[in-house]
Design an enzyme around this catalytic site. Sequence first.
Site, short mmCIF file in Angstrom:
data_model
loop_
_atom_site.label_atom_id
_atom_site.label_comp_id
_atom_site.label_asym_id
_atom_site.label_seq_id
_atom_site.Cartn_x
_atom_site.Cartn_y
_atom_site.Cartn_z
CG ASP A 16 -2.84 16.10 17.64
OD1 ASP A 16 -1.96 15.24 17.77
OD2 ASP A 16 -3.98 15.97 18.13
CG HIS A 33 6.42 11.65 15.08
ND1 HIS A 33 5.34 12.41 15.47
CD2 HIS A 33 6.40 10.54 15.86
CE1 HIS A 33 4.69 11.78 16.45
NE2 HIS A 33 5.32 10.64 16.71
CG LEU A 127 8.88 33.74 11.92
CD1 LEU A 127 7.50 34.36 12.02
CD2 LEU A 127 8.81 32.39 11.21
C1 IPE Z 1 -0.55 17.89 21.80
O1 IPE Z 1 -0.83 16.74 21.11
C2 IPE Z 1 0.92 18.06 21.96
C3 IPE Z 1 1.67 18.35 20.73
C4 IPE Z 1 1.16 18.56 19.55
C5 IPE Z 1 3.08 18.44 20.90
P1 IPE Z 1 -1.22 15.38 21.85
O2 IPE Z 1 -1.47 14.38 20.79
O3 IPE Z 1 -0.18 15.03 22.86
O4 IPE Z 1 -2.55 15.79 22.61
P2 IPE Z 1 -3.70 14.88 23.25
O5 IPE Z 1 -3.02 13.83 24.07
O6 IPE Z 1 -4.46 14.27 22.12
O7 IPE Z 1 -4.55 15.83 24.03
C1 IPE Z 2 1.59 15.26 17.16
O1 IPE Z 2 1.11 14.13 16.52
C2 IPE Z 2 3.07 15.17 17.46
C3 IPE Z 2 3.38 14.99 18.89
C4 IPE Z 2 2.53 15.03 19.86
C5 IPE Z 2 4.78 14.74 19.22
P1 IPE Z 2 0.65 12.85 17.34
O2 IPE Z 2 1.84 11.94 17.51
O3 IPE Z 2 -0.03 13.22 18.59
O4 IPE Z 2 -0.37 12.20 16.32
P2 IPE Z 2 -1.76 11.49 16.66
O5 IPE Z 2 -2.57 12.47 17.47
O6 IPE Z 2 -1.43 10.25 17.42
O7 IPE Z 2 -2.35 11.22 15.33
MG MG Z 3 -1.98 13.60 19.05
#
Ligand code: IPE
Ligand code: IPE
Ligand code: MG
Length: 245
Positions: A16, A33, A127
């Site tokens: 995240d 990303h 792995l």
């Molecule tokens: C969790 O991250 C999902 C992934 C890392 C793929 P999110 O950014 O979607 O989670 P929330 O919405 O903050 O809980």
């Molecule tokens: C995690 O990073 C990747 C996915 C959920 C696809 P985020 O896109 O949720 O990044 P933040 O949480 O908005 O910083």
């Molecule tokens: Mg996120």
Amino acid sequence: MAANENIPQHVAVIMDGNGRWARKRALPRHAGHRSGVGAVRKTVELAAQRGVQYLTLFAFSSENWSRPREEVSMLMALFIEALQREVDELHRNNVRLEFIGAREQLQPRLVDMIVAAEKQTIDNTGLRLLIAVAYGGRWDIVQAVRKLYGELARDEITADEIDDTAIAHRLQLGDLPDPDLLIRTGGEQRISNFLLWNLAYAELWFCDTLWPDFGEQQFDAALEFYAMRQRRYGHTGDQIEALGS
Ligand code: IPE
Ligand code: IPE
Ligand code: MG
């Protein structure tokens, strides 16, 4: 790491913070990303080097379909690009690649690449890398219940045979061991519908580092944290010590 002991067999990661990483640099979210793919590569290498056997990465959740359409299509394009670029290298490194999630929700082109990558790496003995895409812990439980219901209706199983093992077997991770350690980057301390069943006894490690910045220092800190834990599974500490001696 001091000693190569007490390494988790299975590590799960909620990757995240890509969006915030980009925002801090005044870049569009997709730049975060894209940069996150580099952290995936690093983490796979580290996991293999440290002797982790299973690594499960949360790349896209059931709920992430609700993001703006451009972000979703950009992420799907990035998965395709990353597969094109990385699979041969993973194969050379003896990594077995698998995907969990609702693949019927994905574009046929991506599904074809997933199937091809799984097939190419199926005999690899290093792995085991599992990528969760279009995955949600509740969806996983629902699809297991549906499987069981079908088997019950066809008299292939009886209600008495439904136990922990029977349910786990029909979940996406099947008979793989449960994650021992869950890592979440990006500062939030929640599960966000990741492996709800399988994380029952995982040790949880959170860090503020945003996913694109995740690397050796954070991974080793998580492993050190894990090595310090006494896993009791409901027993007393004394009972566990007696078992160990
Ligand atoms: C969790 O991250 C999902 C992934 C890392 C793929 P999110 O950014 O979607 O989670 P929330 O919405 O903050 O809980
Ligand atoms: C995690 O990073 C990747 C996915 C959920 C696809 P985020 O896109 O949720 O990044 P933040 O949480 O908005 O910083
Ligand atoms: Mg996120």
